[in-house]
Write an enzyme that holds these catalytic residues in place. Structure first.
Site, short mmCIF file in Angstrom:
data_model
loop_
_atom_site.label_atom_id
_atom_site.label_comp_id
_atom_site.label_asym_id
_atom_site.label_seq_id
_atom_site.Cartn_x
_atom_site.Cartn_y
_atom_site.Cartn_z
N HIS A 1 17.42 -37.81 10.73
CA HIS A 1 17.44 -37.72 12.16
C HIS A 1 16.35 -36.66 12.72
CE1 HIS A 1 19.36 -36.17 15.88
NE2 HIS A 1 20.68 -36.65 15.59
N HIS B 1 22.26 -26.42 11.18
CA HIS B 1 21.04 -25.87 11.66
C HIS B 1 21.22 -24.34 12.18
CE1 HIS B 1 17.56 -25.91 15.16
NE2 HIS B 1 17.23 -26.04 13.95
N GLU C 1 20.94 -22.13 22.08
CA GLU C 1 21.11 -23.12 22.51
C GLU C 1 22.70 -23.09 23.10
OE1 GLU C 1 21.44 -25.78 19.25
OE2 GLU C 1 19.67 -25.35 18.56
N TYR D 1 31.15 -35.86 22.50
CA TYR D 1 29.93 -35.58 21.77
C TYR D 1 30.04 -35.86 20.28
CZ TYR D 1 26.21 -32.45 19.66
OH TYR D 1 24.90 -32.24 19.04
N HIS E 1 25.05 -23.48 13.12
CA HIS E 1 26.17 -24.75 13.61
C HIS E 1 25.65 -25.77 13.13
CE1 HIS E 1 22.14 -24.07 15.89
NE2 HIS E 1 22.49 -25.52 16.26
#
Length: 439
Positions: free
Chosen positions: A289, A332, A338, A347, A368
Protein backbone atom coordinates in the site's frame (compact mmCIF):
# COMPACT_ATOMS: atom_id res chain seq x y z
CA UNK A 1 -30.39 40.50 -11.45
CA UNK A 2 -29.85 38.30 -8.35
CA UNK A 3 -26.31 36.97 -8.00
CA UNK A 4 -27.44 33.34 -8.20
CA UNK A 5 -28.79 34.01 -11.69
CA UNK A 6 -25.27 35.00 -12.77
CA UNK A 7 -23.57 31.73 -11.79
CA UNK A 8 -21.07 30.40 -14.33
CA UNK A 9 -17.45 29.30 -14.20
CA UNK A 10 -14.05 29.49 -15.84
CA UNK A 11 -11.75 26.46 -15.71
CA UNK A 12 -8.15 25.97 -14.67
CA UNK A 13 -6.04 26.20 -11.51
CA UNK A 14 -4.24 29.48 -10.76
CA UNK A 15 -4.97 30.94 -14.17
CA UNK A 16 -4.86 34.63 -15.04
CA UNK A 17 -8.58 35.26 -15.46
CA UNK A 18 -10.48 38.28 -16.82
CA UNK A 19 -14.24 38.56 -16.48
CA UNK A 20 -16.90 41.27 -16.48
CA UNK A 21 -20.60 41.18 -15.65
CA UNK A 22 -21.22 44.41 -17.58
CA UNK A 23 -19.56 44.80 -20.96
CA UNK A 24 -16.81 47.41 -21.14
CA UNK A 25 -16.09 47.46 -17.39
CA UNK A 26 -12.55 46.07 -17.64
CA UNK A 27 -9.91 48.63 -18.62
CA UNK A 28 -7.78 47.74 -21.63
CA UNK A 29 -4.01 47.74 -21.35
CA UNK A 30 -3.81 49.08 -17.79
CA UNK A 31 -5.05 48.42 -14.25
CA UNK A 32 -5.89 51.82 -12.76
CA UNK A 33 -7.14 54.37 -15.29
CA UNK A 34 -7.87 57.93 -14.22
CA UNK A 35 -11.57 57.25 -14.68
CA UNK A 36 -12.84 53.69 -14.64
CA UNK A 37 -15.67 52.87 -17.03
CA UNK A 38 -19.25 53.20 -15.77
CA UNK A 39 -18.16 55.19 -12.70
CA UNK A 40 -16.51 52.21 -10.99
CA UNK A 41 -13.56 52.23 -8.59
CA UNK A 42 -10.34 50.28 -9.21
CA UNK A 43 -9.00 48.28 -6.25
CA UNK A 44 -6.21 45.72 -6.02
CA UNK A 45 -6.58 42.66 -3.76
CA UNK A 46 -3.14 41.21 -2.94
CA UNK A 47 -2.76 37.67 -1.64
CA UNK A 48 1.05 37.64 -1.63
CA UNK A 49 3.83 40.18 -1.29
CA UNK A 50 4.30 42.51 -4.25
CA UNK A 51 7.78 41.04 -4.70
CA UNK A 52 6.82 37.35 -4.53
CA UNK A 53 8.26 35.37 -7.46
CA UNK A 54 6.10 35.68 -10.56
CA UNK A 55 5.08 32.01 -10.45
CA UNK A 56 3.85 32.41 -6.86
CA UNK A 57 2.48 35.96 -7.01
CA UNK A 58 -1.27 36.18 -6.43
CA UNK A 59 -3.34 39.33 -6.88
CA UNK A 60 -6.49 40.51 -8.62
CA UNK A 61 -7.75 43.88 -9.78
CA UNK A 62 -11.37 44.62 -8.90
CA UNK A 63 -13.67 47.18 -10.52
CA UNK A 64 -16.43 47.90 -8.07
CA UNK A 65 -19.27 50.23 -7.19
CA UNK A 66 -17.72 51.31 -3.86
CA UNK A 67 -14.24 50.67 -2.43
CA UNK A 68 -13.85 48.09 0.35
CA UNK A 69 -12.86 50.88 2.75
CA UNK A 70 -16.46 52.11 2.98
CA UNK A 71 -17.94 50.72 6.20
CA UNK A 72 -18.36 51.63 9.87
CA UNK A 73 -16.02 51.07 12.79
CA UNK A 74 -15.44 47.49 13.98
CA UNK A 75 -16.32 46.26 17.46
CA UNK A 76 -15.43 42.91 19.04
CA UNK A 77 -17.97 40.09 18.96
CA UNK A 78 -18.00 38.18 22.23
CA UNK A 79 -18.24 34.50 21.38
CA UNK A 80 -16.45 31.32 22.36
CA UNK A 81 -16.90 28.64 19.68
CA UNK A 82 -14.53 30.11 17.07
CA UNK A 83 -10.99 31.11 18.00
CA UNK A 84 -7.27 30.53 17.37
CA UNK A 85 -6.11 30.08 20.97
CA UNK A 86 -3.85 27.04 20.61
CA UNK A 87 -1.01 28.03 22.91
CA UNK A 88 -1.90 27.02 26.45
CA UNK A 89 -2.17 23.82 28.41
CA UNK A 90 -0.89 20.28 27.88
CA UNK A 91 -1.96 18.36 24.77
CA UNK A 92 -2.90 14.74 25.47
CA UNK A 93 -1.23 12.24 23.11
CA UNK A 94 -4.43 10.16 22.96
CA UNK A 95 -6.03 9.15 19.72
CA UNK A 96 -9.34 11.03 19.55
CA UNK A 97 -12.58 10.63 17.64
CA UNK A 98 -15.83 12.57 17.55
CA UNK A 99 -19.32 11.78 16.36
CA UNK A 100 -20.91 14.32 14.01
CA UNK A 101 -21.40 17.83 15.38
CA UNK A 102 -25.08 18.13 16.39
CA UNK A 103 -27.20 20.30 14.13
CA UNK A 104 -28.47 23.52 15.73
CA UNK A 105 -31.91 23.78 17.30
CA UNK A 106 -32.13 27.58 16.93
CA UNK A 107 -31.51 29.84 13.94
CA UNK A 108 -27.80 29.58 13.10
CA UNK A 109 -26.01 30.80 9.99
CA UNK A 110 -22.59 29.74 8.69
CA UNK A 111 -20.58 32.19 10.79
CA UNK A 112 -22.48 31.49 14.00
CA UNK A 113 -22.22 27.76 13.29
CA UNK A 114 -18.41 27.63 13.16
CA UNK A 115 -16.86 25.44 15.88
CA UNK A 116 -13.08 25.26 16.36
CA UNK A 117 -11.67 21.77 16.87
CA UNK A 118 -7.89 22.16 16.79
CA UNK A 119 -5.03 24.10 15.30
CA UNK A 120 -1.39 25.13 15.33
CA UNK A 121 0.71 28.13 14.43
CA UNK A 122 -0.91 31.54 14.31
CA UNK A 123 -2.29 34.12 11.91
CA UNK A 124 0.33 36.60 13.17
CA UNK A 125 3.17 34.34 12.06
CA UNK A 126 1.31 33.32 8.88
CA UNK A 127 2.02 29.66 9.49
CA UNK A 128 -0.11 26.74 10.64
CA UNK A 129 -3.80 25.98 10.36
CA UNK A 130 -7.03 25.92 12.32
CA UNK A 131 -9.58 23.14 11.87
CA UNK A 132 -13.23 24.03 12.34
CA UNK A 133 -16.58 22.35 11.89
CA UNK A 134 -19.75 24.15 10.87
CA UNK A 135 -23.42 23.34 11.43
CA UNK A 136 -26.11 25.74 10.21
CA UNK A 137 -29.80 25.96 9.41
CA UNK A 138 -30.11 29.52 8.08
CA UNK A 139 -28.66 31.60 5.25
CA UNK A 140 -26.66 34.80 5.69
CA UNK A 141 -29.03 37.34 4.14
CA UNK A 142 -27.90 40.79 5.29
CA UNK A 143 -24.57 39.66 6.72
CA UNK A 144 -21.18 39.35 5.07
CA UNK A 145 -17.93 37.78 6.25
CA UNK A 146 -14.25 37.90 5.47
CA UNK A 147 -11.24 36.22 7.04
CA UNK A 148 -8.05 38.26 7.28
CA UNK A 149 -6.27 35.39 9.05
CA UNK A 150 -6.12 32.81 6.27
CA UNK A 151 -7.72 31.18 3.28
CA UNK A 152 -10.68 28.89 3.93
CA UNK A 153 -10.99 25.36 2.54
CA UNK A 154 -14.65 24.34 2.78
CA UNK A 155 -15.58 20.64 2.80
CA UNK A 156 -19.40 20.23 2.86
CA UNK A 157 -20.72 16.99 4.36
CA UNK A 158 -24.46 17.68 4.60
CA UNK A 159 -26.46 20.13 2.53
CA UNK A 160 -25.62 22.30 -0.45
CA UNK A 161 -24.13 25.78 -0.13
CA UNK A 162 -24.23 28.84 -2.33
CA UNK A 163 -21.21 31.01 -1.54
CA UNK A 164 -21.72 34.49 -2.96
CA UNK A 165 -18.34 36.26 -3.07
CA UNK A 166 -17.05 39.58 -4.32
CA UNK A 167 -15.71 37.79 -7.40
CA UNK A 168 -18.70 35.59 -8.22
CA UNK A 169 -20.79 32.68 -7.00
CA UNK A 170 -19.63 29.20 -5.95
CA UNK A 171 -22.24 26.50 -5.51
CA UNK A 172 -20.99 23.54 -3.46
CA UNK A 173 -22.43 20.15 -2.61
CA UNK A 174 -21.04 17.27 -0.57
CA UNK A 175 -18.04 15.68 -2.35
CA UNK A 176 -17.08 19.10 -3.71
CA UNK A 177 -14.72 21.56 -2.01
CA UNK A 178 -14.42 25.32 -2.21
CA UNK A 179 -11.51 27.62 -1.41
CA UNK A 180 -12.11 31.23 -0.36
CA UNK A 181 -8.99 33.44 -0.47
CA UNK A 182 -7.83 35.38 2.56
CA UNK A 183 -9.65 38.70 2.77
CA UNK A 184 -12.39 38.01 0.23
CA UNK A 185 -15.86 39.05 1.39
CA UNK A 186 -18.71 36.60 1.02
CA UNK A 187 -21.98 35.29 2.39
CA UNK A 188 -23.15 31.68 2.60
CA UNK A 189 -26.68 30.73 1.57
CA UNK A 190 -28.12 27.30 2.36
CA UNK A 191 -29.73 25.51 -0.57
CA UNK A 192 -31.14 22.87 1.78
CA UNK A 193 -32.72 23.17 5.22
CA UNK A 194 -29.54 22.21 7.09
CA UNK A 195 -25.82 22.17 6.39
CA UNK A 196 -22.79 20.69 8.08
CA UNK A 197 -19.17 20.26 7.14
CA UNK A 198 -15.52 20.94 7.79
CA UNK A 199 -13.28 23.98 7.35
CA UNK A 200 -9.50 24.15 7.21
CA UNK A 201 -8.28 27.69 7.84
CA UNK A 202 -4.83 27.95 6.29
CA UNK A 203 -2.57 30.59 7.83
CA UNK A 204 0.45 29.54 5.76
CA UNK A 205 1.48 29.40 2.12
CA UNK A 206 -1.41 29.47 -0.32
CA UNK A 207 -2.85 26.14 -1.37
CA UNK A 208 -1.48 24.77 -4.62
CA UNK A 209 -1.39 21.54 -6.57
CA UNK A 210 1.28 19.07 -5.41
CA UNK A 211 4.24 18.22 -7.61
CA UNK A 212 3.67 14.99 -9.52
CA UNK A 213 7.27 13.79 -9.84
CA UNK A 214 7.54 10.36 -11.52
CA UNK A 215 3.74 10.21 -11.90
CA UNK A 216 4.26 12.49 -14.87
CA UNK A 217 2.25 15.29 -16.43
CA UNK A 218 -1.20 13.97 -15.51
CA UNK A 219 -2.92 12.50 -12.48
CA UNK A 220 -4.35 13.26 -9.05
CA UNK A 221 -6.31 16.55 -9.23
CA UNK A 222 -6.02 17.81 -12.79
CA UNK A 223 -5.89 21.62 -13.22
CA UNK A 224 -8.66 21.73 -15.82
CA UNK A 225 -11.20 20.42 -13.27
CA UNK A 226 -10.93 23.45 -10.98
CA UNK A 227 -13.59 26.10 -11.51
CA UNK A 228 -13.46 29.82 -10.71
CA UNK A 229 -16.63 31.91 -10.90
CA UNK A 230 -17.24 34.59 -13.49
CA UNK A 231 -17.93 38.10 -12.28
CA UNK A 232 -21.32 38.59 -10.62
CA UNK A 233 -22.51 41.47 -8.46
CA UNK A 234 -25.42 42.94 -6.60
CA UNK A 235 -26.27 46.60 -6.00
CA UNK A 236 -28.15 46.79 -2.71
CA UNK A 237 -28.35 49.47 -0.08
CA UNK A 238 -29.64 49.04 3.46
CA UNK A 239 -28.54 48.10 6.94
CA UNK A 240 -26.04 45.27 6.68
CA UNK A 241 -23.41 43.72 8.95
CA UNK A 242 -19.81 43.06 7.94
CA UNK A 243 -18.09 40.41 10.09
CA UNK A 244 -14.30 40.10 10.02
CA UNK A 245 -12.08 37.42 11.49
CA UNK A 246 -8.88 39.19 12.50
CA UNK A 247 -6.12 37.81 14.74
CA UNK A 248 -8.30 34.97 15.95
CA UNK A 249 -11.33 37.03 16.92
CA UNK A 250 -14.56 38.04 15.24
CA UNK A 251 -15.36 41.71 14.73
CA UNK A 252 -18.46 43.43 13.35
CA UNK A 253 -19.12 46.71 11.57
CA UNK A 254 -22.16 48.35 10.07
CA UNK A 255 -22.16 48.73 6.31
CA UNK A 256 -24.79 50.54 4.28
CA UNK A 257 -24.48 48.54 1.09
CA UNK A 258 -23.67 45.05 -0.10
CA UNK A 259 -19.90 44.64 -0.50
CA UNK A 260 -20.54 42.08 -3.24
CA UNK A 261 -20.47 44.89 -5.80
CA UNK A 262 -17.52 43.95 -8.00
CA UNK A 263 -18.72 44.38 -11.59
CA UNK A 264 -15.51 43.13 -13.23
CA UNK A 265 -12.15 41.73 -12.23
CA UNK A 266 -8.96 40.24 -13.59
CA UNK A 267 -6.13 38.37 -11.92
CA UNK A 268 -5.19 35.06 -10.32
CA UNK A 269 -6.31 35.56 -6.70
CA UNK A 270 -9.85 34.21 -6.68
CA UNK A 271 -12.16 31.60 -5.16
CA UNK A 272 -12.49 28.19 -6.76
CA UNK A 273 -14.24 24.86 -6.40
CA UNK A 274 -13.30 21.27 -7.22
CA UNK A 275 -15.32 18.08 -7.47
CA UNK A 276 -13.49 15.38 -5.49
CA UNK A 277 -15.13 12.71 -7.65
CA UNK A 278 -12.87 13.83 -10.51
CA UNK A 279 -9.70 12.94 -8.60
CA UNK A 280 -7.53 10.54 -10.61
CA UNK A 281 -6.52 8.06 -7.90
CA UNK A 282 -3.08 6.46 -8.08
CA UNK A 283 -2.35 3.13 -6.38
CA UNK A 284 -0.29 -0.04 -6.44
CA UNK A 285 -0.96 -2.66 -9.13
CA UNK A 286 1.65 -5.07 -7.78
CA UNK A 287 2.11 -5.23 -4.00
CA UNK A 288 2.04 -3.09 -0.83
CA UNK A 289 0.00 0.00 0.00
CA UNK A 290 1.78 3.23 -1.08
CA UNK A 291 2.17 6.16 1.29
CA UNK A 292 -0.98 8.31 1.62
CA UNK A 293 0.77 11.28 0.01
CA UNK A 294 -0.39 9.82 -3.32
CA UNK A 295 -3.89 10.99 -2.36
CA UNK A 296 -2.93 14.68 -2.03
CA UNK A 297 -5.37 17.11 -3.66
CA UNK A 298 -3.88 20.42 -2.49
CA UNK A 299 -0.85 21.38 -0.44
CA UNK A 300 0.24 24.45 1.51
CA UNK A 301 4.05 24.62 1.44
CA UNK A 302 6.23 25.42 4.43
CA UNK A 303 9.71 26.93 4.60
CA UNK A 304 11.17 23.39 4.69
CA UNK A 305 11.50 21.84 1.26
CA UNK A 306 9.40 18.69 0.90
CA UNK A 307 7.49 19.30 4.14
CA UNK A 308 4.04 20.84 3.90
CA UNK A 309 2.45 23.31 6.26
CA UNK A 310 -0.73 21.35 5.45
CA UNK A 311 -1.71 18.68 2.95
CA UNK A 312 -5.31 18.04 1.99
CA UNK A 313 -5.69 14.40 0.96
CA UNK A 314 -8.74 12.30 0.14
CA UNK A 315 -9.55 8.59 0.19
CA UNK A 316 -12.05 8.24 -2.66
CA UNK A 317 -13.64 5.25 -4.39
CA UNK A 318 -10.94 2.99 -5.82
CA UNK A 319 -9.93 -0.59 -6.61
CA UNK A 320 -7.40 -2.41 -4.43
CA UNK A 321 -5.60 -5.17 -6.31
CA UNK A 322 -2.23 -5.56 -4.56
CA UNK A 323 -1.13 -9.17 -4.17
CA UNK A 324 0.18 -10.89 -0.99
CA UNK A 325 -0.58 -7.55 0.69
CA UNK A 326 -2.60 -6.23 3.61
CA UNK A 327 -4.76 -3.92 1.53
CA UNK A 328 -6.28 -1.43 4.02
CA UNK A 329 -4.13 1.43 5.35
CA UNK A 330 -1.41 -0.01 7.53
CA UNK A 331 -0.65 0.65 11.19
CA UNK A 332 1.27 3.87 11.50
CA UNK A 333 3.02 6.37 13.72
CA UNK A 334 3.70 9.66 11.99
CA UNK A 335 5.87 12.70 12.68
CA UNK A 336 3.03 14.69 11.11
CA UNK A 337 -0.41 15.09 12.69
CA UNK A 338 -3.60 13.91 11.01
CA UNK A 339 -7.15 15.25 11.30
CA UNK A 340 -9.61 13.08 9.40
CA UNK A 341 -13.23 13.51 8.40
CA UNK A 342 -15.76 11.47 6.48
CA UNK A 343 -18.00 13.12 3.89
CA UNK A 344 -19.78 10.07 2.57
CA UNK A 345 -20.07 6.32 3.02
CA UNK A 346 -17.69 4.18 5.06
CA UNK A 347 -13.94 4.54 5.60
CA UNK A 348 -12.18 1.31 4.68
CA UNK A 349 -9.92 1.29 7.76
CA UNK A 350 -12.74 1.58 10.30
CA UNK A 351 -15.59 -0.93 10.27
CA UNK A 352 -17.75 1.12 12.64
CA UNK A 353 -17.83 4.26 14.79
CA UNK A 354 -16.57 6.67 12.12
CA UNK A 355 -19.74 8.19 10.68
CA UNK A 356 -20.17 10.84 7.97
CA UNK A 357 -19.75 14.19 9.70
CA UNK A 358 -17.48 12.66 12.34
CA UNK A 359 -13.81 13.38 12.86
CA UNK A 360 -10.64 11.88 14.29
CA UNK A 361 -7.30 13.29 15.41
CA UNK A 362 -4.08 11.29 15.48
CA UNK A 363 -1.33 13.61 16.60
CA UNK A 364 2.43 13.27 16.21
CA UNK A 365 3.58 9.71 17.00
CA UNK A 366 0.17 8.52 18.22
CA UNK A 367 -0.27 4.95 17.00
CA UNK A 368 -3.24 4.40 14.71
CA UNK A 369 -4.47 2.15 11.95
CA UNK A 370 -7.28 -0.26 11.08
CA UNK A 371 -9.56 -1.42 13.85
CA UNK A 372 -9.63 -5.05 14.97
CA UNK A 373 -12.60 -6.02 12.79
CA UNK A 374 -10.99 -4.54 9.67
CA UNK A 375 -7.65 -6.19 10.44
CA UNK A 376 -9.19 -9.63 10.91
CA UNK A 377 -11.24 -9.37 7.73
CA UNK A 378 -8.39 -8.08 5.55
CA UNK A 379 -5.93 -10.63 6.92
CA UNK A 380 -8.16 -13.46 5.67
CA UNK A 381 -9.38 -11.85 2.43
CA UNK A 382 -9.24 -13.63 -0.93
CA UNK A 383 -6.54 -11.68 -2.79
CA UNK A 384 -7.38 -13.27 -6.13
CA UNK A 385 -10.30 -10.82 -6.25
CA UNK A 386 -10.03 -7.02 -6.26
CA UNK A 387 -11.54 -5.01 -3.42
CA UNK A 388 -13.86 -2.44 -4.96
CA UNK A 389 -14.30 0.45 -2.52
CA UNK A 390 -17.22 2.19 -4.15
CA UNK A 391 -19.12 4.06 -1.45
CA UNK A 392 -16.73 6.37 0.38
CA UNK A 393 -15.20 9.82 0.53
CA UNK A 394 -12.90 10.38 3.48
CA UNK A 395 -10.31 13.13 3.76
CA UNK A 396 -7.36 14.22 5.86
CA UNK A 397 -5.78 17.53 6.87
CA UNK A 398 -2.16 16.57 7.59
CA UNK A 399 0.08 19.14 9.26
CA UNK A 400 3.76 19.21 10.10
CA UNK A 401 3.04 20.77 13.52
CA UNK A 402 1.01 19.18 16.30
CA UNK A 403 -2.70 19.98 16.14
CA UNK A 404 -3.64 21.29 19.56
CA UNK A 405 -7.30 20.45 20.31
CA UNK A 406 -9.45 23.14 21.88
CA UNK A 407 -10.98 22.63 25.30
CA UNK A 408 -14.43 22.55 23.76
CA UNK A 409 -13.32 19.70 21.49
CA UNK A 410 -11.69 17.80 24.36
CA UNK A 411 -14.78 18.16 26.55
CA UNK A 412 -17.42 17.84 23.82
CA UNK A 413 -20.40 15.59 24.45
CA UNK A 414 -19.94 14.15 20.95
CA UNK A 415 -16.35 13.08 21.65
CA UNK A 416 -16.14 9.27 21.73
CA UNK A 417 -14.57 8.47 25.09
CA UNK A 418 -14.09 4.81 24.17
CA UNK A 419 -12.34 5.36 20.82
CA UNK A 420 -9.21 3.43 21.86
CA UNK A 421 -11.35 0.32 22.33
CA UNK A 422 -11.50 -0.16 18.55
CA UNK A 423 -7.97 -1.62 18.81
CA UNK A 424 -8.56 -3.66 21.98
CA UNK A 425 -9.39 -6.77 19.97
CA UNK A 426 -5.93 -6.86 18.37
CA UNK A 427 -4.48 -9.83 20.26
CA UNK A 428 -0.90 -11.04 20.33
CA UNK A 429 -0.73 -13.89 17.82
CA UNK A 430 3.04 -14.30 17.76
CA UNK A 431 4.13 -17.95 17.64
CA UNK A 432 7.92 -18.30 17.64
CA UNK A 433 9.25 -21.29 15.75
CA UNK A 434 10.06 -24.37 17.78
CA UNK A 435 13.38 -26.17 17.59
CA UNK A 436 11.79 -28.78 15.33
CA UNK A 437 10.47 -26.06 13.01
CA UNK A 438 13.94 -24.56 12.75
CA UNK A 439 15.41 -27.87 11.61
Amino acid sequence: MPMHDQTSYMTGFGNEFATEAVAGSLPVGQNSPQRVAHGLYAEQLSGTAFTAPRGENRRSWLYRIRPAAVHGRFSLIEQSRLHNDFGGGPVPPDQMRWSPLPLPATRTDFVDGLYTMAGNGSPEAMTGVAVHLYAANASMRDRFFYNADGELLLVPQLGRLRVCTELGVLELEPQQIGVIPRGLRFRVELLDSEARGYVCENFGGLLRLPELGPIGANGLANPRDFQTPRAAFEQREGRFELVAKFQGHLWRADIGHSPLDVVAWHGNYAPYRYDLRRFNTIGSISFDHPDPSIFTVLTSPSDTHGTANMDFAIFPPRWLVAQHTFRPPWFHRNVASEFMGLVHGVYDAKAEGFAPGGASLHNCMSGHGPDAATFDKASQADLTRPDVIADTMAFMFETRAVLRPTQQALNAAHRQADYQQCWSGLRAAFQPPTTEDAT
